[in-house]
Design an enzyme around this catalytic site. Structure first.
Site, PDB file in Angstrom:
ATOM      1  CD  GLU A  10      60.116  54.657  19.065  1.00  0.00           C
ATOM      2  OE1 GLU A  10      60.738  55.302  18.201  1.00  0.00           O
ATOM      3  OE2 GLU A  10      60.339  54.763  20.288  1.00  0.00           O
ATOM      4  CD  GLU A  51      67.327  56.952  21.194  1.00  0.00           C
ATOM      5  OE1 GLU A  51      66.434  57.393  21.940  1.00  0.00           O
ATOM      6  OE2 GLU A  51      67.105  56.210  20.224  1.00  0.00           O
TER       7      GLU A  51
END
Length: 1079
Positions: free
Chosen positions: A159, A257
């Site tokens: 993504e 992240e």
């Protein structure tokens, strides 16, 4: 249950706005009304409908003059919006062919004021749903079913990587570049457990076509360069890329992240719960990526996953709004789908085999230093696998059932688990979750002692048995259906995104999204089922809970060595990778690191990307007429809006007379004043009446910076509520009872609320750490910043922890009536009503009656601060009622660096600089500068090179703030902020860069405002349409020279009036530096 991983973090302005929860797929969260943030003005006593209309016409005429302000850019004709998009869509017929698509179904959905058109692409079989609605904020999304079978995070990294360049747009990172070349109202991408979605929305037709072209090319024809995989996913690289002798370390945006995500105990628990409840297929892995598994992913595996999953035959397209469907279909077919043939994607998820007996498991997490009770940090939850989510009515029923069982103080599980104070709050995963193929229901506690585990299990079992025996009161069921009615009528600004998120999971598993949208059909069927079988809900509880053997009991406890173990495991993984390297491999890694650094440092040619021009921006703002009146001497602002039969009420109550020793207690007062009972109602009856009669009632602290002076601000609390027009008298009766006779003396009830509030604040730090850092860094720069830290910062988190640890709350109970005496006082109030014209006049009478009844409690107190400045509420009259602002001319800003050591593997870093207020001539330049520095310098330094999940600069409240989010670096990022200032001073940016920054600013300035919120900026902050128009003109007029001047004047010379804050793990560098205050 599961987090939705976003391409860019949603950097919210309040600790409670958590994007992961906004986008959860719980069925009853379709259109949760937002708490409005602004309010406005008033004039005389009660007025008739005729007078209201006359005054509206007068106000309108005066404000209309603003429309003729002459600007230095040309006036553009505005696109003629359809007034009947949903009616036009009804003219399509099943079987009709439009641009290589065939219409399958056309259904009017009056509940949601839209027409649904379902289509299929003839060549590829791609599914398409269009929701035609008279809303100019048009949305597009495409989603793919993505079913990873390991925890390398391949769908998440993919993504990120597809948005780094494509065949038609080969420049690096077109996604972030388009943020500054469009007027989008939303742009992002999401990775869920079993699908990946790419949505955007915009109010501009040309912009829609531009973004659609970029998104289509990104997902279907991405470059998927190896360098982009290294940057976004993971890589081995020298700690200092320019020094071959520096140690090799793991780097990568997604890698960092996910390290940050797994520092959040709520996320850790939710992920484990899903993995263990559905152990046999894709739900058993971490779609976002488990940090220690991410380095096992190869570039070849990434490309293969794209080839098998990102195909039109595996895609679902959704469009929403008032733009013509035909144009969308044509562009999607020509630019993408026509280039593919149909395949069988074979991505279906098989049903999870049903267990024959329940299971138990245990996991560990990091201790929470902010926990309300350090000795009680365990979590225990029982989770049940339910039925297939594609059975729309069954899912609707189970969602309602979940709310009846868990929501509010009248719910059985609330009474059984929360009120005995065994834990601080429900477990982080609670209630119905329809985000997986088979839904689940979870119930349990967090903040509990390990010794209470068996007790909690027994309570859960016994409560289910009691529900089967007793069922639910009819009034509670009606309250829930009433809540649903309000949610359907409320108009949000992101309705399209809400719909896309709402249908995503069901559609992903080949359910019927149109059936899901027909909510009233489910309501009718539900009522009929109850009528035919009074034990309908009890039978469901018997089947899905009492007799269900597919249930998991998962406990979690803190482990003092958790972070140490994580760090050791990462170190071992790193050594495993390094030990397999030859000297030649290490040399190649060094050279590739230099190549990546060189690519990241080069100015990119983005000329291939489409872009709007500054001249495409409307030169004037739409005017929002408001009418000022008064009721019993209390100013009231009326704003006529198409609110679908809802009435929105707000009241701003000043804190100017509140003694300073009570300030820290204000957020607590706000959170409990509507939850402890009032008048003749105990807290349970009050909650029931609020659900039956309103769309919610809330109170929140407000700190509002003045538009013209950094030394001035308004302090208050905001009362907010809404209701259907038939319930206006009931809504005001509830407020009347809260004003006249609130209950504060139930210490047991207060303790429950205190524990829940403290737990929520503690849980929120790892998600909203950047906002806590910004708030702390700004604390000593303005008087408003100081109070903002008191109400919303780490000071409040620590204060609530101390309150939660008190064995005796008598002292706190004594504070609440003292606060109430000053706050809920008509002498310090102003009100606002947003409603339709007919409802405005009717509501005026109820406001008048309400004020009459609470006027007896009016008391005049002297302001605590000596310098109070009055600002008129009515733009047409200086002699009318006014806002009373605190003026602190003696305030001395000071330099302060604060470090909060917390158990996170990543940092949240901020530096804030005192600048100028909204009305200052340089404010617009600083807004543009913040956006340009973010896009042209800070993004590259902090995210691409530094590996942080997010970072940038923002301007607001007289403060220019730099920030980073889930950042592997700490003081190094402060250096990046300083280099950003030097970059700005050099002025090596083009007019195109400036124009792109302006577009980015205007996309925020012109973001849609819901009818419920119109006129509220002038009500709350005195921000008039004239001020907004003047700011708009200044934005248009910002030049290269203005930006250089702003950087030099405020960010360099003003560097001494700045503050710094970092939240993060133990930091020896900071500890050795005496200039830091370590908390």
């Amino acid at each position: 249950m599961v987090t939705i991983w976003q391409h860019v973090p949603t950097l919210s302005t309040t600790r409670h706005e958590r994007a992961k929860k906004v986008l959860s797929n719980a069925k009853l969260r379709l259109l949760r009304p937002k708490q409005c943030l602004y309010l406005s003005q008033t004039q005389r006593t009660f007025i008739t409908r005729a007078k209201l209309a006359a005054m509206f016409r007068h106000t309108k005429a005066v404000l209309e003059k603003l429309r003729h302000v002459r600007l230095k850019c040309r006036q553009l004709p505005q696109r003629q919006r359809s007034t009947a998009a949903k009616e036009k869509a009804l003219h399509y017929n099943a079987g009709q062919q439009i641009h290589s698509f065939t219409v399958k179904e056309v259904v009017a959905v009056p509940d949601l004021f839209l027409t649904a058109v379902k289509l299929t692409h003839d060549k590829t079989g791609a599914q398409y749903l269009h929701a035609a609605r008279d809303d100019p904020n048009n949305l597009f999304s495409v989603q793919f079913r993505t079913t990873p079978m390991d925890s390398t995070g391949v769908p998440h990294i993919l993504e990120h990587t597809v948005l780094c360049g494509s065949k038609k747009y080969p420049c690096r990172d077109p996604f972030f570049k388009m943020l500054n070349r469009s007027l989008s109202t939303f742009m992002n991408a999401f990775t869920a457990s079993d699908y990946t979605m790419y949505p955007f929305s915009t109010q501009n037709e040309k912009d829609f076509q531009n973004l659609l072209s970029v998104y289509l090319d990104a997902v279907f024809f991405p470059c998927l360069r190896e360098q982009d995989f290294w940057q976004e996913g993971w890589r081995l690289e020298n700690e200092n890329p320019t020094d071959a002798s520096s140690p090799l370390v793991f780097k990568g945006v997604v890698f960092n992240e996910m390290k940050g995500a797994f520092s959040d105990n709520e996320s850790v628990y939710g992920q484990h719960l899903q993995n263990k409840l559905y152990p046999d297929h894709t739900y058993s892995v971490v779609s976002g990526g488990e940090p220690l598994a991410i380095p096992d992913l190869t570039w070849e595996q990434l490309k293969q996953f794209h080839a098998t999953h990102y195909h039109p035959s595996n895609a679902r397209f959704f469009t929403y709004g008032d733009l013509p469907l035909e144009q969308h279909l044509k562009q999607i077919d020509v630019e993408a789908l026509s280039k593919f043939d149909r395949i069988d994607p074979n991505t279906q998820i098989p049903p999870q085999p049903h267990w024959t007996s329940p299971r138990e498991d245990h996991v560990t997490c990091s201790p929470d230093p902010m926990a309300p009770d350090p000795s009680r940090q365990n979590t225990l939850c029982v989770s049940y696998m339910l039925g297939d989510i594609t059975d729309t009515f069954e899912a609707f029923t189970l969602s309602l059932l979940s709310s009846l069982m868990t929501s509010g103080p009248n719910a059985p599980f609330y009474k059984a688990l929360i009120e005995p104070k065994i834990g601080t709050d429900f477990s982080s995963v609670v209630g119905y979750d329809g985000s997986t193929k088979e839904a689940s229901f979870s119930i349990g506690l967090q903040g509990m002692a390990e010794a209470d585990s068996e007790k909690v299990k027994n309570i859960i079992h016994q409560t289910i048995c009691d529900i089967v025996l007793k069922g639910f009161e009819d009034e509670r069921i009606e309250a829930l259906l009433h809540k649903l009615e309000i949610q359907m009528k409320h108009q949000s600004t992101n309705f399209g995104l809400s719909l896309a998120s709402y249908i995503a999971s069901l559609w992903n598993h080949d359910g019927d999204p149109v059936e899901l949208l027909q909510i009233n059909n489910s309501v009718t069927k539900f009522r009929q089922a109850l009528k035919e079988n009074p034990r309908f809900l009890q039978d469901k509880v018997q089947h899905y809970f009492k007799e269900n053997t597919h249930r998991l009991t998962l406990s979690m406890s803190p482990d003092d060595s958790y972070l140490e173990n994580q760090a050791r495991a990462e170190k071992e993984k790193l050594q495993e990778k390094i030990s397999a390297l030859s000297d030649g491999d290490k040399k190649e890694i060094y050279e590739k690191g230099l190549q990546l650094l060189d690519a990241q440092s080069k100015t990119q040619d983005a000329s291939c990307l489409p872009a709007l021009k500054v001249s495409d921006i409307a030169p004037t703002i739409p005017i929002t007429p408001v009418l000022m009146s008064s009721a019993e001497g209390v100013p009231v602002q009326f704003c006529e809006q198409p609110t679908n039969g809802l009435v929105y009420f707000r009241a701003m109550c000043s804190l100017n007379t509140l003694p300073e020793d009570l300030k820290l207690y204000v957020p607590l007062f706000c959170s409990v004043v509507t939850k402890m009972g009032c008048g003749s109602l105990d807290y349970r009856q009050q909650a029931q009446q609020m659900e039956l009669r309103t769309g919610g009632m809330s109170v929140s602290p407000q700190v509002i910076s003045d538009c013209s002076s950094l030394e001035m601000f308004e302090q208050g609390v905001l009362l907010s509520s809404s209701c259907l027009d038939r319930n206006v008298p009931h809504m005001f009766q509830l407020w009347r009872d809260i004003f006249n006779s609130p209950h504060f003396d139930d210490e047991e009830r207060l303790r429950v609320l205190v524990m829940m509030s403290a737990q929520e604040l503690s849980n929120g730090i790892s998600y909203s750490g950047h906002m806590y850092a910004v708030t702390r860094a700004s604390r000593h720069l303005t008087p408003a910043g100081d109070l903002h830290e008191t109400f919303d910062g780490m000071e409040q988190v620590r204060f609530m922890k101390r309150i939660a640890e008190m064995s005796d709350l008598t002292q706190v109970i004594r504070m609440l009536p003292r606060i109430k005496k000053h706050v809920l006082n008509p002498d310090n109030m102003r009100c606002a009503i947003n409603a339709t014209p007919q409802q405005v006049s009717e509501s005026a009478a109820h406001v008048e009656s309400f004020m009459k009844d609470v006027a007896a409690k009016r008391k005049h107190f002297k302001a605590v601060r000596p310098n109070i400045i009055q600002r008129p509420l009515d733009v047409l009259s200086d002699s009318g009622p006014s806002r009373k602002l605190v003026n602190d001319p003696d305030f001395q800003p000071c330099y302060m660096k604060t470090f909060f050591q917390l158990p996170f593997p990543v940092n949240f870093v901020s530096e804030s600089v005192r600048t100028v207020p909204y009305n200052h001539e340089h404010y617009a330049s600083l807004c543009v500068l913040a956006r340009m520095m973010t896009a042209k310098f800070l993004h590259g330094e902090i995210r691409e090179k530094g590996g942080a999940y997010g970072g940038g600069a923002k301007m607001g409240g007289g403060v220019f703030s730099f920030y980073s989010y889930r950042d592997p670096n700490s003081v190094q990022t402060l250096s990046a902020f300083r280099r950003g200032v030097e970059w700005a001073k050099l002025g090596q940016f083009s007019q195109q860069d400036i124009d792109e920054a302006k577009l980015s600013v205007f996309s925020s300035v012109d973001s849609p405002v819901a009818p419920s919120s119109k006129g509220l900026s002038v009500f709350l902050s005195g921000l008039t349409d004239e001020m907004k128009q003047r700011h708009r003109e200044r934005l248009f007029a910002v030049t290269h020279a203005n930006l250089l001047d702003a950087a030099e004047r405020y960010l360099c010379a003003g560097h001494k009036t700045c503050g710094v804050a970092i939240l993060g793990p133990e930091n020896d560098c900071i500890k050795k530096d005496p200039s830091w205050v370590v908390k």
